[in-house]
Write a protein that holds these residues in place. Structure first.
Motif, short mmCIF file in Angstrom:
data_model
loop_
_atom_site.label_atom_id
_atom_site.label_comp_id
_atom_site.label_asym_id
_atom_site.label_seq_id
_atom_site.Cartn_x
_atom_site.Cartn_y
_atom_site.Cartn_z
N LYS A 19 60.99 25.46 -46.50
CA LYS A 19 61.49 24.18 -45.99
C LYS A 19 62.95 23.94 -46.39
N TYR A 20 63.65 25.00 -46.76
CA TYR A 20 65.06 24.93 -47.16
C TYR A 20 65.27 24.03 -48.37
N ARG A 21 64.37 24.16 -49.33
CA ARG A 21 64.51 23.47 -50.61
C ARG A 21 64.77 24.49 -51.69
N ILE A 107 76.11 28.90 -43.94
CA ILE A 107 76.71 29.65 -45.06
C ILE A 107 75.93 30.93 -45.35
N GLY A 108 74.93 31.24 -44.51
CA GLY A 108 74.23 32.51 -44.64
C GLY A 108 72.93 32.48 -45.42
N LEU A 109 72.46 31.28 -45.82
CA LEU A 109 71.19 31.18 -46.54
C LEU A 109 70.04 31.19 -45.56
N LYS A 110 68.92 31.76 -45.98
CA LYS A 110 67.74 31.86 -45.13
C LYS A 110 66.53 31.29 -45.86
N ALA A 111 65.58 30.74 -45.08
CA ALA A 111 64.33 30.28 -45.66
C ALA A 111 63.66 31.47 -46.33
N ASP A 112 63.09 31.25 -47.50
CA ASP A 112 62.46 32.30 -48.31
C ASP A 112 63.44 33.37 -48.78
N GLY A 113 64.74 33.09 -48.68
CA GLY A 113 65.74 34.04 -49.12
C GLY A 113 66.39 33.62 -50.42
N PRO A 114 67.19 34.52 -51.00
CA PRO A 114 67.87 34.21 -52.27
C PRO A 114 68.99 33.19 -52.08
N VAL A 115 69.24 32.42 -53.12
CA VAL A 115 70.35 31.47 -53.16
C VAL A 115 70.88 31.44 -54.59
N ILE A 116 72.18 31.37 -54.72
CA ILE A 116 72.82 31.28 -56.04
C ILE A 116 73.31 29.86 -56.23
N LEU A 117 73.00 29.27 -57.37
CA LEU A 117 73.56 27.99 -57.78
C LEU A 117 74.57 28.31 -58.87
N ALA A 118 75.82 27.97 -58.65
CA ALA A 118 76.89 28.33 -59.59
C ALA A 118 77.61 27.08 -60.07
N GLY A 119 77.66 26.91 -61.38
CA GLY A 119 78.35 25.77 -61.98
C GLY A 119 79.84 25.92 -61.84
N ARG A 120 80.50 24.83 -61.44
CA ARG A 120 81.95 24.83 -61.25
C ARG A 120 82.58 23.64 -61.99
#
Length: 150
Positions: A19-21, A107-120
């Motif tokens: 569900k893109y969460r 931005i290239g993200l997919k459901a059930d795919g990897p995502v990076i959360l990066a602190g800035r």
């Protein structure tokens, strides 16, 4: 810096659910589920990302524009762009942030795919693994000698 301001450090490898969460690290979550945050479709080093700000940090952008020496027309253009490329969001009581499907795909993200959360620092960003690696290479000086001292 106010008492509610947070510094976002490190990076986390997560997976987007169907569900893109995405889960948000506990230390990055707003104080309560009712506390809005701001998503901004943006770029880092000309690479597509979604930046996540507290409302307070996002409002600081408008204060910076207002205090700048830009012409009124340019200020209006920047403010309009910031509004157009942002959306309010919340983090659920389970610590999940829902990312609009169209923005995720942009931005290239997919459901059930990897995502990076990066602190800035005052915000964090979401990106694909490839985008994160490219940004890291640029910032570590592999592509830009100015940052080679990191």
């Amino acid at each position: 810096m106010s008492s509610s301001a947070r510094i976002h450090e490190s990076h986390f490898d997560y997976k987007m659910d169907p569900k893109y969460r995405v889960s948000v690290p506990v230390e990055w979550r707003p104080v309560s589920e009712e506390t809005p945050i701001r998503l901004q479709l943006s770029k880092e080093h000309d690479l597509p990302v979604i930046k996540v700000f507290s409302e307070e940090e996002f409002d600081l952008k408008f204060q910076q524009v207002e205090k700048s020496d830009l012409t009124p027309a340019k200020k209006q253009q920047i403010v309009g762009h910031l509004r157009m490329m942002s959306k309010k969001a919340t983090v659920s009581s389970q610590g999940k942030l829902t990312i609009p499907k169209d923005w995720s795909e942009r931005i290239g993200l997919k459901a059930d795919g990897p995502v990076i959360l990066a602190g800035r620092g005052p915000f964090y960003m979401l990106s694909t693994q490839e985008t994160f690696e490219r940004i890291t290479d640029i910032e570590l000086g592999m592509d830009d000698g100015d940052l080679g001292v990191l």
